[in-house]
Design a protein around this motif. Structure first.
Motif, mmCIF file in Angstrom:
data_model
loop_
_atom_site.group_PDB
_atom_site.id
_atom_site.type_symbol
_atom_site.label_atom_id
_atom_site.label_comp_id
_atom_site.label_asym_id
_atom_site.label_seq_id
_atom_site.Cartn_x
_atom_site.Cartn_y
_atom_site.Cartn_z
ATOM 1 N N MET A 1 -3.371 -5.212 4.038
ATOM 2 C CA MET A 1 -3.312 -4.049 3.170
ATOM 3 C C MET A 1 -1.861 -3.595 3.022
ATOM 4 O O MET A 1 -1.131 -3.509 4.006
ATOM 5 N N VAL A 2 -1.480 -3.303 1.795
ATOM 6 C CA VAL A 2 -0.181 -2.689 1.529
ATOM 7 C C VAL A 2 -0.446 -1.304 0.952
ATOM 8 O O VAL A 2 -1.257 -1.143 0.038
ATOM 9 N N ILE A 3 0.197 -0.312 1.511
ATOM 10 C CA ILE A 3 0.061 1.084 1.090
ATOM 11 C C ILE A 3 1.423 1.555 0.614
ATOM 12 O O ILE A 3 2.418 1.393 1.322
ATOM 13 N N GLU A 4 1.465 2.130 -0.565
ATOM 14 C CA GLU A 4 2.745 2.627 -1.079
ATOM 15 C C GLU A 4 2.552 3.984 -1.729
ATOM 16 O O GLU A 4 1.692 4.151 -2.588
ATOM 17 N N THR A 5 3.351 4.946 -1.309
ATOM 18 C CA THR A 5 3.334 6.257 -1.953
ATOM 19 C C THR A 5 4.416 6.284 -3.015
ATOM 20 O O THR A 5 5.284 5.423 -3.056
ATOM 21 N N SER A 6 4.365 7.274 -3.883
ATOM 22 C CA SER A 6 5.306 7.355 -4.986
ATOM 23 C C SER A 6 6.737 7.505 -4.506
ATOM 24 O O SER A 6 7.028 8.198 -3.535
ATOM 25 N N ASP A 7 7.651 6.871 -5.234
ATOM 26 C CA ASP A 7 9.075 7.042 -4.941
ATOM 27 C C ASP A 7 9.512 8.490 -5.159
ATOM 28 O O ASP A 7 10.564 8.900 -4.685
ATOM 29 N N ASN B 1 7.791 5.301 2.743
ATOM 30 C CA ASN B 1 6.740 5.322 1.722
ATOM 31 C C ASN B 1 5.944 4.026 1.602
ATOM 32 O O ASN B 1 5.211 3.841 0.639
ATOM 33 N N THR B 2 6.058 3.136 2.577
ATOM 34 C CA THR B 2 5.314 1.876 2.519
ATOM 35 C C THR B 2 4.763 1.477 3.880
ATOM 36 O O THR B 2 5.454 1.626 4.890
ATOM 37 N N TYR B 3 3.528 1.013 3.887
ATOM 38 C CA TYR B 3 2.898 0.478 5.096
ATOM 39 C C TYR B 3 2.377 -0.926 4.801
ATOM 40 O O TYR B 3 1.883 -1.194 3.695
ATOM 41 N N GLU B 4 2.444 -1.802 5.795
ATOM 42 C CA GLU B 4 1.743 -3.081 5.776
ATOM 43 C C GLU B 4 0.848 -3.115 7.012
ATOM 44 O O GLU B 4 1.312 -2.836 8.120
ATOM 45 N N ALA B 5 -0.424 -3.447 6.818
ATOM 46 C CA ALA B 5 -1.361 -3.438 7.939
ATOM 47 C C ALA B 5 -2.382 -4.560 7.798
ATOM 48 O O ALA B 5 -2.663 -5.027 6.690
ATOM 49 N N THR B 6 -2.911 -4.999 8.926
ATOM 50 C CA THR B 6 -3.999 -5.976 8.933
ATOM 51 C C THR B 6 -5.219 -5.350 9.595
ATOM 52 O O THR B 6 -5.098 -4.388 10.366
#
Length: 247
Positions: free
Chosen positions: A1-7, A45-50
């Motif tokens: 999963m990649v999570i990104e919030t607004s810049d 503002n970004t996450y990478e998760a498994t």
């Protein structure tokens, strides 16, 4: 999963940013833990998760989308943006696909690959959560996205690039390319390329990779004045003001 919030969250005043960031990270961390997600990497503002299962990944994504609106300041709608992309697999290609799904596919959608949907249904007796805010990326769309972004990564900062070359290099007619891109991203070819360049420019500005003129040139804009105009239209702030807020 990649999570990104607004810049846009980087444009908040310091005290607002600190409060927002604290709530954001606490909320994401708690939900990832609840649904047995493992954080591989994260920044402002970004996450990478498994995840240990497709079901947990999908349910976590739905809960993140539901909770996000409660932790964003009501007075600034521009930062009410949370992008999610889920692809299956442990390879680098899967991570790249999830990132591109998150960043490129039409805004305000929770994007999952076709294989994620398939395995979710297998885990849950053929039931699937049908929602308007979930975009299932078909295999043909994933292949188009991969070819598109592989090509874009080679030409995005070339100021002489003409968008009519997109279709030729991807082996499609102009009308086919336009329809596929519009369906996938919600943007025309010229708008898509401009927005991609502007996002790269914002990252460069944020990390002080040069002055405005240098960054405009390096991101494919022939004119600093035109770059500033496009930046203001896209992010509602001039690049000079953005730099001032991050001095």
């Amino acid at each position: 999963m990649v999570i990104e919030t607004s810049d846009f969250l980087h444009r908040l005043e310091a005290n607002q940013f600190n409060l927002f960031t604290q709530k954001l990270h606490n909320g994401i961390s708690n939900l990832l833990e609840k649904f047995k997600g493992t954080v591989l990497k994260h920044n402002d503002n970004t996450y990478e998760a498994t995840f240990d299962s497709v079901t947990n990944a999908v349910l976590c994504g739905l809960k993140l989308k539901a909770n996000f609106k409660y932790i964003t300041p009501k007075f600034d709608k521009s930062i009410r943006d949370l992008k999610l992309g889920i692809a299956e697999g442990k390879s680098v290609k899967s991570k790249i696909l999830a990132t591109r799904m998150c960043e490129i596919v039409v805004k305000d959608k929770f994007v999952i690959s076709e294989s994620v949907k398939k395995h979710y249904e297998q885990d849950n007796r053929n039931s699937f959560i049908n929602r308007d805010d979930i975009k299932v990326l078909k295999q043909t769309e994933a292949e188009f996205l991969t070819k598109l972004m592989n090509f874009v990564e080679t030409i995005w900062n070339d100021p002489s690039f003409n968008v009519t070359r997109f279709s030729k290099n991807l082996g499609l007619s102009s009308s086919q390319f336009y329809r596929r891109l519009k369906k996938l991203t919600g943007k025309s070819p010229s708008t898509f390329l401009r927005d991609f360049r502007l996002k790269r420019a914002m990252i460069m500005l944020h990390y002080r990779k040069g002055n405005i003129t240098e960054i405009a040139t390096r991101t494919g804009f022939n004119s600093p004045a035109y770059f500033s105009k496009c930046f203001k239209e896209a992010f509602n702030i001039l690049p000079s003001k953005y730099l001032q807020q991050h001095a």
